[in-house]
Design an enzyme around this catalytic site. Sequence first.
Site, PDB file in Angstrom:
ATOM      1  N   ARG A 181       0.976  -1.201   0.060  1.00  0.00           N
ATOM      2  CA  ARG A 181       0.086  -0.146  -0.040  1.00  0.00           C
ATOM      3  C   ARG A 181       0.836   1.435  -0.015  1.00  0.00           C
ATOM      4  O   ARG A 181       0.485   2.425   0.507  1.00  0.00           O
ATOM      5  CB  ARG A 181      -1.034  -0.076   1.156  1.00  0.00           C
TER       6      ARG A 181
ATOM      7  N   ASP B  46      10.603  -7.251   8.459  1.00  0.00           N
ATOM      8  CA  ASP B  46      10.362  -6.569   7.073  1.00  0.00           C
ATOM      9  C   ASP B  46      10.241  -4.975   7.742  1.00  0.00           C
ATOM     10  O   ASP B  46      10.126  -3.896   6.865  1.00  0.00           O
ATOM     11  CB  ASP B  46       9.184  -6.664   6.319  1.00  0.00           C
TER      12      ASP B  46
ATOM     13  N   GLY C  47      -5.120  -1.559  -0.222  1.00  0.00           N
ATOM     14  CA  GLY C  47      -3.834  -0.587  -0.408  1.00  0.00           C
ATOM     15  C   GLY C  47      -4.005   0.741  -0.041  1.00  0.00           C
ATOM     16  O   GLY C  47      -3.146   1.698  -0.170  1.00  0.00           O
TER      17      GLY C  47
ATOM     18  N   ARG D 201      15.159  -2.651   3.896  1.00  0.00           N
ATOM     19  CA  ARG D 201      15.037  -3.546   5.181  1.00  0.00           C
ATOM     20  C   ARG D 201      15.815  -4.818   5.293  1.00  0.00           C
ATOM     21  O   ARG D 201      16.237  -5.411   4.233  1.00  0.00           O
ATOM     22  CB  ARG D 201      13.477  -3.788   5.174  1.00  0.00           C
TER      23      ARG D 201
END
Length: 481
Positions: free
Chosen positions: A88, A248, A121, A179
């Site tokens: 998103r 993440d 999203g 990440r």
Amino acid sequence: MTFRFDNSYARDLEGFYVDWPAAPVPAPRLLRLNRPLAEELGLDPDLLEREGAEIFSGRRLPEGAHPLAQAYAGHQFGGFSPQLGDGRALLIGEITDRAGRRRDLQLKGSGRTPFSRGADGKAALGPVLREYLVGEAMHGLGIPTTRALAAVATGEPLLRQEGERPGAILTRVAASHIRVGTFQFFAARSDIDRVRRLADYAIARHYPELASAPEPYLAFYEAVAEAQAQLVARWMLVGFIHGVMNTDNMTISGETIDYGPCAFMEGYDPGTVFSSIDLQGRYAYGNQPYILAWNLARLGEALLPLLDGDPVRAADKATSVLETVGARYQGHWLAGMRAKLGLAGAEEGDARLAEDLLEAMRSQRADWTLTFRRLAEAVTDEGALRPLFRDPAALAGWLPRWRARLAPDAAERMRATNPIYIARNHRVEEALAAAHAGDLAPFDRLLEALADPFTERADRELFALPAPEGFDDSYRTFCGT
């Protein structure tokens, strides 16, 4: 308006993302612009006030923008998901700020992408404003963090579990959005070439001094471990609970990212959990240092082929870094605790002194923020802490030991180290409820206090008060952005 984009991620890392446009929005309206941050980025806040609704909704991106959804994987609550990615959010580009630092601009809540996994999203107004508030609170505390540049209402109602909610988009600024999970995405596919390209890019962007190291990838791993150990120690020192420390959600840069279910602890309890999805307490306040090490182990696994061609030697090198994480964290935590306590220099018994205070706080459920803040008054007034402890004798044996270690200017130093204002859960919820009703004044007042958390003012007294008794016992946070 000119943004002077220089999009190195898109240019240098083809195959690490998907080009994707923002979803159309019916009636964008700029709710708030972070004018000081805009100036820091070299942008014109007056122009952004006029054009920001179109730009930050994704409806009319500036020349040079390159909207894309980044690929990444991640361990979520201990289970590995080989494909997550920006479901998103869209990175729209990179700019260089006035200090010469490269910064990402990302739209959060900009619609579906190929990584959306069935979700819409979009982001609702409450979570967008919440991330804005907490990110700026962390910045005010001096903790490395992503920040909000703008919040835009989309004019589109969204259906959520709690009912219909107004849609919104947050413009997030970050040192980068790389990440641990970005490395895991390619490592899980045994794509060592892309793991290497990503590491080379991350070194060049975040740790350029390591490029000439004898073993640059090992040095990179050490640098990330150091940055994250320092970050988590700083969280712990202010009572911050991230709530969703998945791989993440751990950056390579050492910035705090993704404020979905985060919260600040009030009454001290290492087992404090606010996230509605953390049913087992994996990411409880007291577990955060252990999850730090666990996540860094997952990064080490992804980097193994770069550390050495021999798997055994590679594992030994990764282990040598992991074995330092506890000491790195403890060193940063103890240095911060000495500052919070106003201690003179460093002595062997300082950790025990701090731990004994924490045990007294735990037994009394004393407010984390106010206890440390009022310690500055307790330098000269023994009664300053009594209202925070149910048992007046709880600190009777501790206070003389502490006073014997104080620096001459302890009170002044402590007031500069221990905030009086944090993003207390009940105040955040009050601000969000008012915003839903169309009133952003409470949001603005809270934001103003959080931007200057060490300066106590009579007109901000309400922001220092703990929640009503029992509030935090039932309070739950949710992943909304």
